[in-house]
Design a protein around this motif. Structure first.
Motif, PDB file in Angstrom:
ATOM      1  N   SER A  97       0.816  -1.211   0.000  1.00 48.44           N
ATOM      2  CA  SER A  97       0.000   0.000   0.000  1.00 48.44           C
ATOM      3  C   SER A  97       0.854   1.269   0.000  1.00 48.44           C
ATOM      4  O   SER A  97       0.413   2.307  -0.444  1.00 48.44           O
ATOM      5  N   ASP A  98       2.096   1.179   0.501  1.00 42.47           N
ATOM      6  CA  ASP A  98       2.977   2.339   0.508  1.00 42.47           C
ATOM      7  C   ASP A  98       3.452   2.701  -0.890  1.00 42.47           C
ATOM      8  O   ASP A  98       3.888   3.810  -1.127  1.00 42.47           O
ATOM      9  N   ASP A  99       3.419   1.753  -1.818  1.00 44.02           N
ATOM     10  CA  ASP A  99       3.990   1.966  -3.139  1.00 44.02           C
ATOM     11  C   ASP A  99       2.941   2.114  -4.226  1.00 44.02           C
ATOM     12  O   ASP A  99       3.274   2.111  -5.395  1.00 44.02           O
ATOM     13  N   ARG A 100       1.688   2.215  -3.865  1.00 40.51           N
ATOM     14  CA  ARG A 100       0.653   2.352  -4.882  1.00 40.51           C
ATOM     15  C   ARG A 100       0.673   3.747  -5.466  1.00 40.51           C
ATOM     16  O   ARG A 100       0.616   4.732  -4.760  1.00 40.51           O
ATOM     17  N   CYS A 101       0.784   3.807  -6.752  1.00 42.63           N
ATOM     18  CA  CYS A 101       0.610   5.052  -7.480  1.00 42.63           C
ATOM     19  C   CYS A 101       0.253   4.663  -8.895  1.00 42.63           C
ATOM     20  O   CYS A 101       0.589   3.584  -9.357  1.00 42.63           O
ATOM     21  N   SER A 102      -0.454   5.530  -9.573  1.00 44.74           N
ATOM     22  CA  SER A 102      -0.893   5.176 -10.911  1.00 44.74           C
ATOM     23  C   SER A 102       0.314   5.079 -11.840  1.00 44.74           C
ATOM     24  O   SER A 102       1.352   5.701 -11.610  1.00 44.74           O
ATOM     25  N   VAL A 103       0.130   4.282 -12.864  1.00 47.65           N
ATOM     26  CA  VAL A 103       1.204   4.088 -13.831  1.00 47.65           C
ATOM     27  C   VAL A 103       1.538   5.427 -14.468  1.00 47.65           C
ATOM     28  O   VAL A 103       0.664   6.179 -14.875  1.00 47.65           O
ATOM     29  N   GLY A 104       2.793   5.763 -14.498  1.00 46.38           N
ATOM     30  CA  GLY A 104       3.232   7.022 -15.071  1.00 46.38           C
ATOM     31  C   GLY A 104       3.377   8.138 -14.058  1.00 46.38           C
ATOM     32  O   GLY A 104       3.955   9.180 -14.358  1.00 46.38           O
ATOM     33  N   SER A 105       2.822   7.957 -12.859  1.00 41.98           N
ATOM     34  CA  SER A 105       2.938   9.011 -11.850  1.00 41.98           C
ATOM     35  C   SER A 105       4.151   8.797 -10.943  1.00 41.98           C
ATOM     36  O   SER A 105       4.350   9.562 -10.001  1.00 41.98           O
ATOM     37  N   GLU A 106       4.944   7.772 -11.219  1.00 39.07           N
ATOM     38  CA  GLU A 106       6.125   7.504 -10.388  1.00 39.07           C
ATOM     39  C   GLU A 106       7.059   8.698 -10.347  1.00 39.07           C
ATOM     40  O   GLU A 106       7.650   9.003  -9.318  1.00 39.07           O
ATOM     41  N   ASP A 107       7.192   9.388 -11.491  1.00 40.22           N
ATOM     42  CA  ASP A 107       8.097  10.535 -11.564  1.00 40.22           C
ATOM     43  C   ASP A 107       7.702  11.615 -10.567  1.00 40.22           C
ATOM     44  O   ASP A 107       8.553  12.161  -9.863  1.00 40.22           O
ATOM     45  N   ALA A 108       6.424  11.914 -10.477  1.00 38.43           N
ATOM     46  CA  ALA A 108       5.955  12.933  -9.536  1.00 38.43           C
ATOM     47  C   ALA A 108       6.168  12.485  -8.094  1.00 38.43           C
ATOM     48  O   ALA A 108       6.586  13.278  -7.242  1.00 38.43           O
ATOM     49  N   VAL A 109       5.914  11.223  -7.821  1.00 35.83           N
ATOM     50  CA  VAL A 109       6.106  10.701  -6.472  1.00 35.83           C
ATOM     51  C   VAL A 109       7.592  10.723  -6.116  1.00 35.83           C
ATOM     52  O   VAL A 109       7.971  11.100  -5.001  1.00 35.83           O
ATOM     53  N   ILE A 110       8.453  10.355  -7.058  1.00 34.47           N
ATOM     54  CA  ILE A 110       9.904  10.381  -6.828  1.00 34.47           C
ATOM     55  C   ILE A 110      10.352  11.805  -6.508  1.00 34.47           C
ATOM     56  O   ILE A 110      11.150  12.019  -5.597  1.00 34.47           O
TER      57      ILE A 110
END
Length: 149
Positions: A4-17
């Motif tokens: 659950s800590d790593d859920r993010c929509s595909v392609g939004s990893e950059d913003a989360v990073i």
């Protein structure tokens, strides 16, 4: 690390990073500031203690030596309390590194991009595990594994 800590929509990893990197940078800056403050405290306490000892001499009949010893002890205790806080910061930085590395691998296929805090924690754990105190050894081995679960 929980899924659950790593859920993010595909392609939004950059913003989360980017958000996690901002937190990482601010925590690293806080560690740097705390190290500088602790060093400054030790230098000032040592200087004041040296001046008091020089003025009053090394005699137990005057309060100068007692005050100097009290100042040095205060600085040592304050430094130990600060070390505990920095260890907690380091543990959180390791979790952030793991999460950023996981997201970077998912988004870019990059291997671990942040490794310093994890490496230094593992190295410190190895050094401490050589000490003869058994309770510390067990606890440090557990801490230094950094399970992802």
């Amino acid at each position: 690390m929980a899924a659950s800590d790593d859920r993010c929509s595909v392609g939004s990893e950059d913003a989360v990073i980017r958000l996690l990197m901002e937190e990482y940078k601010s925590l690293r800056a806080e560690v740097t500031q705390r190290v500088a403050e602790r060093t400054q405290l030790i230098v000032v306490a040592g200087g004041v203690a040296a001046i008091l000892t020089a003025v009053g001499g090394l005699s137990f009949r005057t309060p100068h030596l007692y005050v100097a010893i009290a100042i040095v002890l205060f600085a040592v205790v304050w430094g130990l309390i600060g070390s505990r806080d920095m260890m907690l910061l380091g543990a959180h930085l390791v979790r952030l590194e793991n999460r950023i590395n996981l997201l970077a691998e998912r988004a870019y296929g990059a291997p671990a991009v942040l490794t310093w805090e994890r490496w230094i924690s593992l190295e410190q754990g190895r050094r401490m595990s050589r000490l003869p105190w058994t309770p510390w050894r067990r606890r440090l081995r557990r801490r230094s594994t950094f399970d992802e679960t």
